[in-house]
Design a protein around this motif. Structure first.
Motif: not given
Ligand code: SF4
Length: 446
Positions: A318, A322, A325, A329, A363-364, A366-368, A370-371, A374
């Protein structure tokens, strides 16, 4: 005499697309004519990809669908070529499970396609032309005929193969070691394309930044790019793919100095975690990568930056994820090609024990996504109100009232069809009026 019809289905990357244009060029010279309809073809050729299991399964299942065509038309010849069949186990799969495939050849046999066709046309049995790169290291052959898909957009291979051996990647095994074309040959091809009216030229190589290192007289990629930018004419030059460990500030300086270089850099990061990068054998740390990104954003304001990311590489914790991610950013990519790790037989990572469970990877991912959505929407919003020069690509695939175009940074723009519509391949000026994650809407200015 009626020409024989050939249908080529290309799977995978731009390199494969470029190879298919050469294969078609050779076939046309032999008297074949391309058809978009598989059912009417006398010869069907699948040019396959091996980079992910999904691409192989798709090629195999599509090959399976050819059985009924062969039953209907006994004279039909079916061939499979490309990266997938360069692997021994996949060649055997075709041999054993797809008896209606007449011939198979590997990536180091493209230049021999005319001879292969001549043997296939006469043959009464199945033919397999597959040799490993140890047996046949492949050679650069200049002057092969190329049948290009678009008159205004062209791929130019500047080198083949890769020496990097990233632990997840099959490419060095199915494309061999790096072999660069002579700079004079590349120059002559690009100059010829520009003279013929081509507006967008993409230089291709598995790692273009290593271009020229293997030549008797080494010729660095920035030097080649600088020279190509000096060619007279109204055109844009792009390149892919780059490796962060070999992409240099000098290259960025060349891009900054020439308006003919596309304001876009595709720089695959793969992971934001230094531990994972080490296990991938990428040979850079995230901070090295980021320093290059900062340099390019400073030297080329507004440059579009895209990347590749792998999710769920063996051992990815995890915390590692992170870090990816956080890298997103900080870099604020304009596009991310994200892939779930796919084990490739014969690569070191396929033997790594600590696989990430599917539900965690899902799950990872999907998070990637979504970020990224944005970040991309915010990046595109910064272009609102600006007028940008774009290359018109013709009718939009999603709305008949719109045309599509690409900005100099490779961003997709849709714009309402104006009174005097531009043609495919024309440069147009569009004012950005609406920003979405994957595209912009523009107004036609000129
Ligand atoms: S640089 Fe790495 S990822 Fe790219 S083709 Fe070579 S081995 Fe594969």
């Amino acid at each position: 005499m009626k020409k024989k019809l050939i249908y080529i289905n290309t799977f995978g990357c731009q390199q494969n697309e470029a190879d298919s244009e050469t294969l078609l060029g050779i076939a046309e010279k032999r008297g074949y004519e391309a058809t978009p309809h598989m059912e009417e073809a006398d010869l069907i050729l699948f040019n396959t990809c091996a980079v992910r299991e999904h691409a192989e399964l798709k090629a195999l299942s599509t090959t399976g669908q050819l059985k009924h065509l062969k039953e209907k038309k006994k004279s039909l010849k079916i061939g499979v070529c490309g990266c997938m069949v360069q692997q021994e186990h996949r060649k055997e799969d075709i041999k054993q499970k797809y008896p209606y495939v007449d011939f198979v050849f590997g990536t180091n046999k493209i230049a021999d396609f005319d001879r292969i066709l001549s043997e296939v046309e006469k043959a009464k049995k199945r033919l397999f032309f597959v040799e490993s790169y140890e047996e046949n290291p492949g050679r650069i052959v200049e002057g092969l005929p190329v049948s290009r898909r678009y008159p205004y957009r062209a791929y130019v291979s500047i080198m083949s193969g890769c020496n990097n051996f990233c632990t997840y990647c099959i490419v060095p095994y199915v494309r061999g070691r790096e072999r660069s074309r002579a700079p004079e040959a590349v120059y002559a091809e690009v100059e010829g394309l520009v003279k013929a009216g081509c507006r967008e030229i993409t230089l291709l190589g598995q790692n273009v930044n290593s271009y020229g290192k293997d030549l008797a007289e080494p010729y660095p990629f920035p030097r080649l790019l600088r020279r190509l930018c000096e060619i007279e004419g109204d055109f844009v030059i792009k390149f892919m793919t780059s490796h962060p460990k070999d992409a240099t500030r000098e290259l960025i300086d060349v891009m900054a100095a020439s308006p003919k270089c596309e304001r876009h850099f595709h720089l695959p990061l793969q992971s934001g975690s230094d531990g994972i990068l080490k296990r991938m054998n990428r040979r850079y740390r995230f901070e090295d990568y980021y320093a290059l990104v900062e340099y390019m954003k400073e030297k080329i304001p507004g440059i579009s930056l895209t990347t590749d990311l792998i999710v769920g590489f063996p051992g990815e914790t995890e915390e590692d994820f992170e870090a990816t991610l956080e890298a997103m950013r900080r870099c604020r990519f304009d596009g991310v090609f994200s892939f779930v790790y796919s084990p490739r037989k014969g690569t070191p990572a396929a033997e790594y024990p600590d696989r990430v469970p599917d539900e965690v990877t899902k799950d990872r991912m999907a998070r990637l996504l979504a970020l990224q959505q944005t970040v991309q929407t915010e990046n595109n919003a910064r272009l609102l109100g600006k007028t940008l020069r774009c290359l018109c690509e013709g009718p939009s695939k999603t709305d008949a009232a719109f045309l599509s175009a690409r900005t100099d940074g490779g961003r997709l723009v849709h714009f309402p069809i104006p009174e005097n519509p531009p043609r495919e391949g024309d440069f147009v000026h569009l004012k950005m009026s609406e920003a979405r994650a994957i595209m912009l809407i523009g107004e036609f200015v000129s």
